[in-house]
Structures are given as C-alpha cells and as structure tokens.
Design an enzyme around this catalytic site. Sequence first.
Site, PDB file in Angstrom:
ATOM      1  CE  LYS A   1      48.057  29.944  49.013  1.00 38.13           C
ATOM      2  NZ  LYS A   1      46.895  29.098  49.272  1.00 38.13           N
TER       3      LYS A   1
ATOM      4  CE  LYS B   1      49.357  30.554  40.788  1.00 38.33           C
ATOM      5  NZ  LYS B   1      49.207  29.598  41.878  1.00 38.33           N
TER       6      LYS B   1
ATOM      7  CE  LYS C   1      40.086  30.328  43.343  1.00 41.11           C
ATOM      8  NZ  LYS C   1      40.127  29.126  44.162  1.00 41.11           N
TER       9      LYS C   1
HETATM   10  P1  AMP Z   1      43.234  27.054  43.797  1.00 39.71           P
HETATM   11  O1  AMP Z   1      42.474  28.163  43.181  1.00 39.71           O
HETATM   12  O2  AMP Z   1      44.587  27.470  44.271  1.00 39.71           O
HETATM   13  O3  AMP Z   1      42.458  26.252  44.803  1.00 39.71           O
HETATM   14  O4  AMP Z   1      43.547  26.053  42.597  1.00 39.71           O
HETATM   15  C1  AMP Z   1      42.627  25.088  42.132  1.00 39.71           C
HETATM   16  C2  AMP Z   1      43.172  24.361  40.919  1.00 39.71           C
HETATM   17  O5  AMP Z   1      43.372  25.267  39.831  1.00 39.71           O
HETATM   18  C3  AMP Z   1      44.529  23.672  41.160  1.00 39.71           C
HETATM   19  O6  AMP Z   1      44.559  22.444  40.467  1.00 39.71           O
HETATM   20  C4  AMP Z   1      45.502  24.635  40.545  1.00 39.71           C
HETATM   21  O7  AMP Z   1      46.686  24.006  40.112  1.00 39.71           O
HETATM   22  C5  AMP Z   1      44.708  25.175  39.364  1.00 39.71           C
HETATM   23  N1  AMP Z   1      45.163  26.527  39.001  1.00 39.71           N
HETATM   24  C6  AMP Z   1      45.131  27.634  39.779  1.00 39.71           C
HETATM   25  N2  AMP Z   1      45.640  28.696  39.124  1.00 39.71           N
HETATM   26  C7  AMP Z   1      46.003  28.241  37.885  1.00 39.71           C
HETATM   27  C8  AMP Z   1      46.592  28.854  36.737  1.00 39.71           C
HETATM   28  N3  AMP Z   1      46.891  30.155  36.715  1.00 39.71           N
HETATM   29  N4  AMP Z   1      46.819  28.078  35.650  1.00 39.71           N
HETATM   30  C9  AMP Z   1      46.513  26.758  35.645  1.00 39.71           C
HETATM   31  N5  AMP Z   1      45.965  26.120  36.697  1.00 39.71           N
HETATM   32  C10 AMP Z   1      45.708  26.846  37.812  1.00 39.71           C
END
Ligand code: AMP
Length: 330
Positions: free
Chosen positions: A111, A194, A197
């Site tokens: 990041k 991955k 967002k």
């Molecule tokens: P975040 O959007 O970074 O706040 O992630 C929220 C949750 O979604 C966390 O538990 C992440 O590990 C999961 N997550 C985010 N991106 C992915 C992805 N591409 N595949 C699986 N889990 C994800």
Amino acid sequence: MNRVFSGIQPTGSLHLGNYLGALKRFVEMQDDYGCIYCIVDLHAITMPYDPAELRASTREVTAGFLAAGLDPSRCIVFNQSQCTMHMRLAWMLSCLTPLGWLNRMTQFKEKAGKKRDNASLGLYGYPVLQAADIIGYHATHVPVGEDQKQHLELARDIAGTFNHQFGVEYFPLPEPVITGEATRVMSLRDGTKKMSKSDESDYSRINLTDDRDTIAKKFRKARTDSEPGVTYDAENRPEASNLITIYAALADSTRQQVVDQFASAQFSDFKKQLTELAVEKLGPVGEEMKRLSADPGHVDGVLRDGAERANQIAEPIQRDVEEIMGFLVP
Ligand code: AMP
Ligand code: TRP
C-alpha cells in the site's frame, strides 16, 4: 467461550472476493458463535480519502452485510469509530509492538508503494489497530481471506506479548478462520492478481451492486486461455482455475466436483453456466442493497444499536487492560 470478530473496510464497493472470502463465511457463522462484524472506518482513513465517500461507503458496506444475510438480532453489526476501545487499546498495544514486526508486513509495503516516506503513521500502525479490534472483544475466531493471514499472526503475537509482559492469561490468542474454496479470488483480467477494490479496471471484479447485465458482461469478457476444456491448473491456467474456484464457492461445492460436472463441456459453456449461477446468487444481494440504500435511516439505526452492544462488551475489557497496565482507574 467462543467469539467471532471480523471487519471489512468501507473503501469502494464490496466485490465477489469480499463476498466469497469473508461475508459468506460471516453469515455461515452467525448462529454458531457470538459474532461481531465491524465496518472498519478507522482503517479506511489510513490512505487518502474523501469524507463524503467514507460516509456513503460505510452505509453501503453495512447494506451489503445485511443484504448478504447478516441478521442484527443474531449478531452485532457496527462501525469501528463508534466504540472508543479500538483507538485506546491500539495505542496501548502499539507501545508493546516492536517496529521489527511491523516492518515485515507485506500489505504495508504494497500500500505504501515506492514513496514509503509519504505513507501515514496510521497506515504503518494499521495492523496494531486490527489486533485491538480483535482482542479488545476477546475474540477467539476471525474469518478472513488469505491476504489477512499475516495480520492475524501479528495479532496473536501481540496478545501473547501482553500476557507475557504483564504475567497474566488475559487475552485468548485469536485463530484465523481461512476456509472454503475461495479464500483468494483473483482478478477477472489477470489470474495472478488478487481481485481488489483498488484495481483501476472495473472489469477485473464483480461488485455486489452490479446488476444482472453487468455481471453477465463481466464474465463474458473475463480473460481465459485457448484450452477448450474445464480443467483446474492454478499454475498454467490461472484465469480458468479462478473461474472454477468462483463456481465452486458460489455453488457450495468443491473445485473437484465442478471439474467432474463439466468434464465433457466446452469452456465457453461452463462460462455461461457460471454467469447464470452468479446472477442467481448475487442478483438478490445487489437488489436488497439497492433497497437498503433508499433507507439510510434503517441502516443508521442498525449501526447505532450495534455500537451500543459492542461498547457493552468492550468497556469492561478496556477497564481490565488499564488496570493490568497500571493506569489509575479511579
Ligand atoms: P478489505 O476489502 O481489504 O477490507 O477485505 C475485507 C475481507 O475480504 C478480508 O477478510 C479479506 O481477506 C477479504 N478479501 C478481500 N479481497 C479478497 C479476495 N480477492 N479474495 C478473497 N478474500 C478477499
Ligand atoms: N485489515 C482487514 C482487511 O483489509 C480489515 C480488518 C480490520 C479486519 N480489522 C479487522 C479483519 C479485524 C478481521 C479482523 O481486510
């Protein structure tokens, strides 16, 4: 006693990776444990952001939680900033966390990018706040996607350090719950990246708010290779394998079952079936999110009530911590 805590940042919209890696798990666990699910707005301000967007996104992610099936009468849903324990405990834990541990965090490196000196202190300390989120409720289980494994290990190390340093058995060591077929959903444009967002291409991800036509268009355009059949080979066919993983997770089956089911099919036929399945499973979630977005009063009420219940759990723990650490709590 078992307790679940997990959080999602209100930055941008929820996507299929969030849904399969985290949200779907949250819903499955809500009756087995006391569950606390948090929209981690304090984490969302560690990168440059717009206040109006933060507010809108906090409501949208809450709507996503509810639309995916979380029931606020069976679990706690709230936004992090409304329980002061998170910030207070994060400071205290940050004084127990060696810089060397934080320097190893790969998400910070990603990041912060090349201009590391411009990254905020908050971004650097982000995993300590995450540890406070979890252990501040004595959570024992934390459902997350694969990318959070390192942060969870750090949370365990910090909890252990606290216990050791003050000679107490106060914090349970939280267990990551990284289960299911889709713990790491990849981009639809590049099977080695991955789904996220922050990817600039909207075609790289399925958003939970995408309508049926958009979901169909994105799967149609999803990158694949020239092999005709449906075989799982993450190394040589990353994009095709990702789509198999997505199908398995959406259908509550396994990759092997999907490969067997489509053993004699063309990949293009599999893609059509995948689109149908995704529309069937995600369409109603998106529609419910839209309905809830027209009713911000309801969403705010859920958060307000959730914050009250979260505070009731966190306040006595925060008080114990302060006593253990030697603060005078008159
Ligand atoms: P975040 O959007 O970074 O706040 O992630 C929220 C949750 O979604 C966390 O538990 C992440 O590990 C999961 N997550 C985010 N991106 C992915 C992805 N591409 N595949 C699986 N889990 C994800
Ligand atoms: N860091 C997590 C992410 O980016 C979000 C998060 C914050 C979290 N606090 C948490 C996840 C506590 C689980 C538990 O996905």
